[in-house]
Enzyme design. Structure first.
Site, PDB file in Angstrom:
ATOM      1  N   GLY A  60     -47.301  46.307 -33.746  1.00 25.89           N
ATOM      2  CA  GLY A  60     -48.532  47.026 -34.853  1.00 25.89           C
ATOM      3  C   GLY A  60     -48.791  48.484 -34.501  1.00 25.89           C
ATOM      4  O   GLY A  60     -49.249  49.050 -35.485  1.00 25.89           O
ATOM      5  N   PHE A  61     -48.321  48.939 -33.369  1.00 28.29           N
ATOM      6  CA  PHE A  61     -48.360  50.447 -32.948  1.00 28.29           C
ATOM      7  C   PHE A  61     -47.300  51.454 -33.731  1.00 28.29           C
ATOM      8  O   PHE A  61     -47.864  52.434 -34.187  1.00 28.29           O
ATOM      9  CB  PHE A  61     -48.294  50.481 -31.751  1.00 28.29           C
ATOM     10  N   GLY A  62     -46.243  50.821 -34.323  1.00 23.67           N
ATOM     11  CA  GLY A  62     -45.261  51.533 -34.916  1.00 23.67           C
ATOM     12  C   GLY A  62     -44.013  50.896 -34.344  1.00 23.67           C
ATOM     13  O   GLY A  62     -43.833  49.873 -33.992  1.00 23.67           O
ATOM     14  N   VAL A  79     -40.355  51.624 -31.557  1.00 26.71           N
ATOM     15  CA  VAL A  79     -39.797  52.226 -30.406  1.00 26.71           C
ATOM     16  C   VAL A  79     -38.106  52.418 -30.809  1.00 26.71           C
ATOM     17  O   VAL A  79     -37.302  51.520 -31.065  1.00 26.71           O
ATOM     18  CB  VAL A  79     -40.004  51.326 -29.206  1.00 26.71           C
ATOM     19  N   ILE A 122     -35.169  49.880 -31.099  1.00 27.70           N
ATOM     20  CA  ILE A 122     -35.150  48.725 -30.127  1.00 27.70           C
ATOM     21  C   ILE A 122     -36.177  47.994 -30.049  1.00 27.70           C
ATOM     22  O   ILE A 122     -36.415  46.823 -29.350  1.00 27.70           O
ATOM     23  CB  ILE A 122     -34.899  49.331 -28.741  1.00 27.70           C
ATOM     24  N   GLY A 123     -37.662  48.342 -30.718  1.00 24.72           N
ATOM     25  CA  GLY A 123     -38.650  47.537 -30.817  1.00 24.72           C
ATOM     26  C   GLY A 123     -39.593  48.058 -31.778  1.00 24.72           C
ATOM     27  O   GLY A 123     -39.539  48.842 -32.222  1.00 24.72           O
ATOM     28  N   GLU A 124     -40.425  46.967 -32.125  1.00 24.32           N
ATOM     29  CA  GLU A 124     -41.621  47.210 -33.274  1.00 24.32           C
ATOM     30  C   GLU A 124     -42.664  46.381 -33.152  1.00 24.32           C
ATOM     31  O   GLU A 124     -42.452  45.183 -32.824  1.00 24.32           O
ATOM     32  CB  GLU A 124     -40.758  46.997 -34.732  1.00 24.32           C
ATOM     33  N   ASP A 169     -54.451  45.550 -20.624  1.00 25.87           N
ATOM     34  CA  ASP A 169     -53.954  44.853 -21.476  1.00 25.87           C
ATOM     35  C   ASP A 169     -52.485  44.209 -20.919  1.00 25.87           C
ATOM     36  O   ASP A 169     -51.408  44.593 -21.227  1.00 25.87           O
ATOM     37  CB  ASP A 169     -53.604  46.007 -22.591  1.00 25.87           C
TER      38      ASP A 169
END
Length: 378
Positions: free
Chosen positions: A83-85, A87, A79-81, A200
């Site tokens: 720079g962290f990885g 989701v 459902i999400g992407e 942030d």
């Protein structure tokens, strides 16, 4: 979520559902949290924890459990992407609930330090406008965070990445989201000891439940604020370009007013529908705050700042008041910015003043001629 030094230039963003900003020069010293820092946070925030009797301590999950929950991290569950990885949406059989599972990229932007900070912060802090951390996984080199599932995604999805057929946010919903996000920030600043600086705040970090109730997420960059007679904490400049307060970007001196500036940028995005940084626009309009400042000086131009997607369906007085709050928040001098508690008071009032588009005339003429007014959000 991704980060870059605030003082750097905006780099090209990957087209993902979450921000694909780039973080630069992450030092090896960032890959761990010192024992003294963890102890300080735990002891300092223990009072906040003890006051919340309904606080749920984060659970630990095995990698196998989370692989099962996401059907082995199947693409259909993504459902999400960023720079962290990535989701994933998953189902936790042990607790019979749907969850959002963030799998950190081994080589990504969120290191062990940010992982530990986020687990620590969200385990100790609890508020309706903060996302609930269900648990985490630290099996071997695997690092995963398990949150409550927010079905409507992020605020960014509804302002800048609107999918075909999706109705834009109406004025009432925008004010509801703005007021709720401010309340989450107020909790961090005023209800914890020492205060917590979010560091942030941006649209992609404000998540929405199925009733557009906002919750702040991603606390990997959060810092404990100054105590006693100290006015700031000094830290390496991190954040997302376009949202960082100018004094923080220049000096690394972080204060509660740094968060207020970031909130002002988010509020401007909510009102105008523009991105904090938009390289697709002409040079003078790429930076949202720089574009808005001259317009703040002439009330006659306020209607030009309303999101065209509103199609003129907003209360003029409410627009002026919301823009006035945003203008105060993004003042260059931090001492001129309001306290977040005052922002909450103003936005809570605006959110309580329900606008009925059927009872009031359409404002301005910024939408295409002949475009019928949108129906109210159900």
């Amino acid at each position: 979520m991704g980060w870059i030094p605030c003082s750097g230039k905006s780099s090209g963003r990957n087209k993902t559902r979450r921000n694909g900003d780039h973080k630069l020069d992450r030092k090896s010293s960032d890959c761990s949290v010192s024992t003294s820092e963890k102890s300080r946070a735990k002891s300092s925030l223990s009072e906040s924890k003890s006051k919340g009797s309904d606080h749920i301590v984060a659970q630990t999950f095995t990698f196998s459990e989370l692989a099962t929950a996401t059907r082995n991290f199947r693409k259909e569950c993504l459902i999400g992407e960023g720079g962290f990885g990535r989701v994933y949406k998953g189902y936790l059989a042990s607790t019979s609930q749907t969850a959002a599972i963030k799998q950190l990229d081994h080589n990504g932007l969120q290191g062990n330090r940010e992982f530990l900070v986020e687990v620590l912060m969200l385990s100790l802090l609890h508020h309706p406008n903060l996302v609930n951390l269900i648990g985490y996984c630290a099996d071997g080199d695997q690092r995963l965070l398990v949150y409550e599932y927010m079905p409507l995604g992020s605020l960014e999805d509804h302002l800048h990445d609107i999918s075909p057929g999706k109705q834009p946010l109406d004025w009432n919903t925008r004010m509801k989201i703005a007021a709720g996000a401010a309340k989450g920030l107020e909790y961090l600043h005023d209800k914890t000891m020492p205060p917590v600086i979010y560091r942030d705040l941006k649209c992609s970090n404000i998540l929405l439940d199925d009733d557009y109730f906002p919750k702040l997420s991603d606390f990997g960059l959060a810092k404990l604020g100054p105590v006693g007679d100290k006015s700031h904490v000094s830290t390496r400049v991190m954040g997302t370009y376009g949202y960082c307060a100018p004094e923080y970007a220049m000096t690394g001196q972080l204060t509660l007013k740094s968060d207020v500036y970031s909130f002002g940028v988010v509020l401007l995005e909510i009102i105008t529908g523009r991105k904090a940084i938009d390289s697709s626009r002409s040079t003078g309009e790429q930076n949202l705050v720089a574009w808005a400042r001259p317009l703040f000086k002439d009330r006659r131009k306020f209607s030009q700042m309303a999101d065209p997607m509103l199609q003129g369906q907003y209360p003029p007085r409410g627009l002026y008041q919301a823009l006035a709050v945003a203008a105060m928040c993004v003042q260059e001098q931090p001492n001129l910015r309001p306290l977040i508690a005052d922002v909450v008071t103003a936005l809570s009032y605006l959110a309580s003043q329900k606008f009925d588009p059927l009872a009031q005339p359409v404002q301005g003429s910024l939408f295409a001629p002949g475009t019928p007014p949108r129906s109210k959000r159900v």
